[in-house]
Motif scaffolding. Structure first.
Motif, PDB file in Angstrom:
ATOM      1  N   ALA A   1      42.202  29.579  35.919  1.00 31.71           N
ATOM      2  CA  ALA A   1      41.738  30.827  36.368  1.00 31.71           C
ATOM      3  C   ALA A   1      40.807  31.568  35.424  1.00 31.71           C
ATOM      4  N   LEU A   2      41.313  31.753  34.236  1.00 32.67           N
ATOM      5  CA  LEU A   2      40.569  32.637  33.317  1.00 32.67           C
ATOM      6  C   LEU A   2      39.145  32.006  33.015  1.00 32.67           C
TER       7      LEU A   2
ATOM      8  N   GLY B   1      36.455  32.565  35.319  1.00 29.79           N
ATOM      9  CA  GLY B   1      35.742  34.197  35.459  1.00 29.79           C
ATOM     10  C   GLY B   1      36.780  35.024  36.021  1.00 29.79           C
ATOM     11  N   ILE B   2      37.934  34.880  36.407  1.00 33.19           N
ATOM     12  CA  ILE B   2      38.825  35.829  36.857  1.00 33.19           C
ATOM     13  C   ILE B   2      38.921  37.094  35.858  1.00 33.19           C
ATOM     14  N   SER B   3      38.574  38.347  36.537  1.00 33.08           N
ATOM     15  CA  SER B   3      38.353  39.160  35.616  1.00 33.08           C
ATOM     16  C   SER B   3      39.469  40.394  35.904  1.00 33.08           C
ATOM     17  N   THR B   4      39.396  41.610  35.270  1.00 39.07           N
ATOM     18  CA  THR B   4      40.320  42.657  35.473  1.00 39.07           C
ATOM     19  C   THR B   4      40.188  42.998  36.838  1.00 39.07           C
ATOM     20  N   GLU B   5      39.077  43.196  37.338  1.00 42.80           N
ATOM     21  CA  GLU B   5      38.729  43.715  38.461  1.00 42.80           C
ATOM     22  C   GLU B   5      39.354  43.030  39.575  1.00 42.80           C
ATOM     23  N   HIS B   6      39.368  41.578  39.329  1.00 40.86           N
ATOM     24  CA  HIS B   6      39.866  40.632  40.622  1.00 40.86           C
ATOM     25  C   HIS B   6      41.420  40.919  40.432  1.00 40.86           C
ATOM     26  N   VAL B   7      42.088  40.952  39.476  1.00 39.54           N
ATOM     27  CA  VAL B   7      43.555  41.164  39.344  1.00 39.54           C
ATOM     28  C   VAL B   7      43.901  42.616  39.915  1.00 39.54           C
TER      29      VAL B   7
ATOM     30  N   ASP C   1      42.367  44.130  42.144  1.00 37.46           N
ATOM     31  CA  ASP C   1      42.373  44.189  43.521  1.00 37.46           C
ATOM     32  C   ASP C   1      43.244  43.468  44.221  1.00 37.46           C
ATOM     33  N   SER C   2      43.945  42.415  43.495  1.00 39.01           N
ATOM     34  CA  SER C   2      45.047  41.663  44.139  1.00 39.01           C
ATOM     35  C   SER C   2      46.379  42.532  44.125  1.00 39.01           C
ATOM     36  N   TYR C   3      46.668  43.262  43.005  1.00 43.00           N
ATOM     37  CA  TYR C   3      47.736  44.154  43.183  1.00 43.00           C
ATOM     38  C   TYR C   3      47.258  45.333  44.248  1.00 43.00           C
TER      39      TYR C   3
ATOM     40  N   ILE D   1      45.708  45.256  47.053  1.00 46.55           N
ATOM     41  CA  ILE D   1      46.073  44.804  48.513  1.00 46.55           C
ATOM     42  C   ILE D   1      47.450  44.447  48.803  1.00 46.55           C
ATOM     43  N   GLU D   2      48.138  44.012  47.691  1.00 49.30           N
ATOM     44  CA  GLU D   2      49.549  43.729  48.190  1.00 49.30           C
ATOM     45  C   GLU D   2      50.410  45.217  48.309  1.00 49.30           C
TER      46      GLU D   2
END
Lengths: 602, 147
Positions: free
Chosen positions: A569-570, A573-579, A581-583, A585-586
């Motif tokens: 994942a890292l 290019g998974i970035s702060t923004e993606h993480v 976002d996942s929080y 949304i949940e």
């Protein structure tokens, strides 16, 4: 254009010409209407047609580690001073001020020069492609060294200096036009940070017709186009009382105690030609908003409006001029420069009014921080400003913006996260906003709506690291044993003198280097990141996951460790923004489902 | 439900089924139930343990969820900090890409190639290498994970 009063500073700066940046020192020229020198800086290629004017300088950039002194340039600047080709003597009200001796003037001007050249680095990196005009206006208060600038000397100085600034603008346009063939916008962007912002604002209020936009940093107030604020006495008013605007006039509820405070202060400081606080038929009191707080007495500075239409035009121009105010989120916590009143710190250090508080960031009681953060202080209106706009900087900014919006001024404000007053230019978000604002102004004659107006995005630690590697700051630490201000200042001033000569040229080189760094970063994009990552891997990432999960139990099936997925994942290019976002949304989904559950239960 | 995330939950459910029992047990049941309830049941995602993960088309939403799971339930404080650093590096790269796309500012475009070598000499920071950034991250993480 051949002019003996132009000194091409960049010829003495390493590689300045190669980097395409022209830096000129324009000497004072009484015939042309300015008796102070100014610095003119412009890129040789892709220059835009609107000047950024930054009068006075209060912000110092740290130097590069490998900086070297350029003796030729130092000698040249000293030669100018020595030949009196720079006019140090102010053409101001000299009746009350004793004229300084030459040595002191020289020292003071040199200091100003140093500040100016240091500030260039901020300007060239935050206004890409902009020609820059930087008047070198020294301070004049007798008995003090270096501490006072034109911005602190009140409205009268702005009145005296404004014609000179206008003359400099014309002269600067002429010089650069003759060299490049570019026709320049006759309006400038008036920009300033901290104390500079005061003058930038004051000048804009005097000549809104000459201003493309006003950009003020590290402040929480700008001149309002109002002649009065009406005070309604109400002892039961709420603590967070907002302004009310009726027919263009601001109203504010205050307590009788606050009113007494304002009355007394206003009477004590009122000038003969300013109006008095008066009672209105509706029971409210009119507090004249004199320049530079407001424009009640503006005609004393710019001359009488010949017609009502002329005044309306002035007010319209004032209201429509784009104005941006920005501050660092941490300004209230640790920053601020000068004690607003005499007092004693928590450690028992005596501080006098106006004293530089920078060395005591960790040693201040709350009231000093509050006072010190009043950068835009207008001495005659301390209580009024605190009562009407708030005790803390952020409160004042909030109240100011509320009123500005109600008055329909073209004003925006923004608070940048994780930075304070003196380190605010480490904010990449700020740099982006300034560049975007400048570009929009030049290209479209509009300013962008600053995104996320309450809080800017957090500064990437990578960017901070980049800056850390680009520049190395060596800031004087407060000496715990040396608990007197005088001692501290004596020590620092001795250091100043030693480094003074270096600083003059160092500042210019710093400007050039910062500028080129920015250009390089833009041009090379991700390659630059490689290097930063190298630094990170060697300094911060070493040992990452060294204590990763162990004792995995072997099972019959073929398993894949979560570590493999994380690595995948890292690296994808998974970035702060993606993480984040996942929080989000949940969380949103969970809340929604909970509500639905409650509704169903009901 | 956001369609992308519904699909991502399906992927996550499939992925965590390949975890060891010890790792699986560290994920709160509530989380797994949530993913199960909200996943896209029409979306089929199968992980092949014999194929390199980088080739298995795991969505970025699923990857982000996995990172959050690791950070929240597996990582030590130090690891969290280090992961955050990498996330921030990636964020910076993302912003750089956006900036490149968004900002047409190309000052010195004509002579940037000429300047490159000179700038390399001037600024200690600048040192151009052949490897790109993600290759380095990959190599670095591989080295650490294979300890």
């Amino acid at each position: 254009m051949k002019d003996n009063n132009i000194l091409e500073i960049q010829k003495n700066i390493n590689n300045a010409k190669k980097y395409g940046l022209t830096v000129l020192l324009i000497e004072a020229d009484l015939d042309k209407g300015y008796n102070y020198p100014y610095i003119l800086c412009y890129p040789d290629k892709n220059m835009k047609n609107t000047f950024v004017m930054n009068c006075l300088n209060d912000y110092e950039q740290p130097f590069f580690e490998n900086e070297t002194e350029n003796l030729e340039a130092v000698e040249e600047i000293y030669r100018l001073f020595g030949e009196n080709r720079i006019q140090p003597e102010p053409k101001l009200n000299t009746n009350e001020r004793k004229q300084e001796d030459k040595e002191k003037s020289l020292e003071r001007l040199t200091y100003r020069m140093q500040r100016a050249t240091n500030s260039l680095s901020t300007l060239v990196t935050n206004f890409s492609g902009a020609p820059i005009l930087m008047p070198l206006i020294p301070g004049f208060k007798s008995g003090e060294e270096h501490e006072n600038t034109a911005s602190e000397l009140g409205a009268g100085v702005a009145k005296e200096l404004a014609p000179q600034i206008l003359a400099m603008i014309d002269n600067a346009c002429e010089i650069v036009s003759s060299r490049t063939g570019i026709k320049f916008n006759d309006k400038v962007i008036s920009y300033g940070h901290s104390k500079e912002s005061t003058f930038a604002d004051h000048f804009s209020a005097l000549h809104p017709d000459k201003i493309e936009a006003t950009i003020l940093g590290g402040t929480e107030y700008a001149t309002l186009p109002v002649e009065e604020i009406r005070l309604i006495i109400d002892n039961n008013r709420s603590d967070n009382e907002q302004f009310d605007v009726r027919e263009g006039i601001p109203y504010k509820k205050i307590t009788s105690e606050e009113f007494s405070e304002i009355m007394q202060e206003y009477r004590e400081n009122k000038k003969d030609n300013q109006g008095t606080i008066s009672l209105n038929k509706d029971g409210s009191y009119s507090l004249p908003m004199n320049y530079p707080l407001g424009i009640a007495d503006i005609e004393q500075y710019i001359g009488e409006f010949p017609t009502k239409e002329a005044k309306d035009e002035y007010l319209k121009s004032f209201a429509q001029t784009p104005r941006i105010i920005f501050v660092g989120e941490d300004e209230e916590k640790v920053d601020g420069h000068y004690a607003y009143s005499s007092g004693t710190t928590l450690e028992g250090i005596e501080i006098e009014s106006g004293q530089d508080l920078a060395p005591f960031e960790k040693h201040r009681p709350l009231f000093e921080i509050e006072n010190a953060s009043m950068h835009n202080r207008v001495l005659d209106y301390v209580s009024a400003q605190r009562v009407l706009f708030g005790k803390s900087a952020n409160q004042r900014l909030s109240q100011y913006m509320d009123l500005a919006n109600k008055l329909e001024l073209n004003t925006q404000s923004k608070i940048y996260a994780n930075v304070g007053h003196t380190d605010i230019y480490r904010s990449k978000a700020l740099s982006d906003d300034l560049n975007k604002t400048y570009e929009n102004l030049v290209e479209n004659n509009t300013i962008p709506v600053l995104s996320n107006n309450d809080r800017a995005v957090r500064i990437s630690p990578v960017y901070q690291l980049m800056r850390r590697y680009l520049v190395s700051a060596s800031r004087e630490e407060f000496d715990e044993k040396n608990k007197t201000i005088d001692g501290y200042i004596r020590k620092n001033r001795a250091n100043d003198r030693v480094s003074e000569r270096k600083n003059i040229v160092g500042g210019i080189q710093n400007a050039v280097d910062n500028y080129m760094t920015q250009q390089y970063n833009l041009a090379n994009g991700l390659k630059n990141m490689d290097n930063v990552y190298d630094k990170l891997t060697t300094t911060e990432l070493e040992g990452i996951f060294e204590k990763t999960i162990s004792n995995e139990k072997e099972t019959g099936r073929k398993t894949i460790s979560i570590k493999s997925f994380i690595m995948n994942a890292l690296t994808k290019g998974i970035s702060t923004e993606h993480v984040v976002d996942s929080y989000n949304i949940e969380n949103a989904q969970r809340q929604s489902q909970q509500k639905e559950g409650v509704t169903k239960d009901e | 439900m956001n369609n992308k995330y519904a699909k991502a939950y399906t992927e996550v459910i499939e992925i965590i089924s390949h975890f060891s029992d010890e790792e699986y047990s560290r994920i709160p049941k509530g989380k797994i139930e949530y993913y199960e309830e909200n996943r896209d049941k029409n979306y089929i995602f199968k992980l092949d343990p014999n194929v390199d993960l980088s080739e298995q088309n795991i969505s970025k939403e699923a990857n982000a969820i996995l990172v959050s799971l690791y950070r929240d339930y597996f990582a030590s404080e130090t690891e969290k900090q280090k992961i955050n650093n990498v996330l921030n590096i990636n964020q910076q790269k993302l912003e750089e890409e956006k900036r490149e796309k968004y900002n047409p500012e190309k000052l010195f475009e004509n002579n940037k190639e000429d300047n490159k070598e000179e700038v390399k000499e001037e600024l200690a920071l600048i040192e151009v290498k052949n490897e790109n950034w993600y290759e380095k991250i990959l190599m670095f993480l591989q080295r650490l994970f294979k300890k």
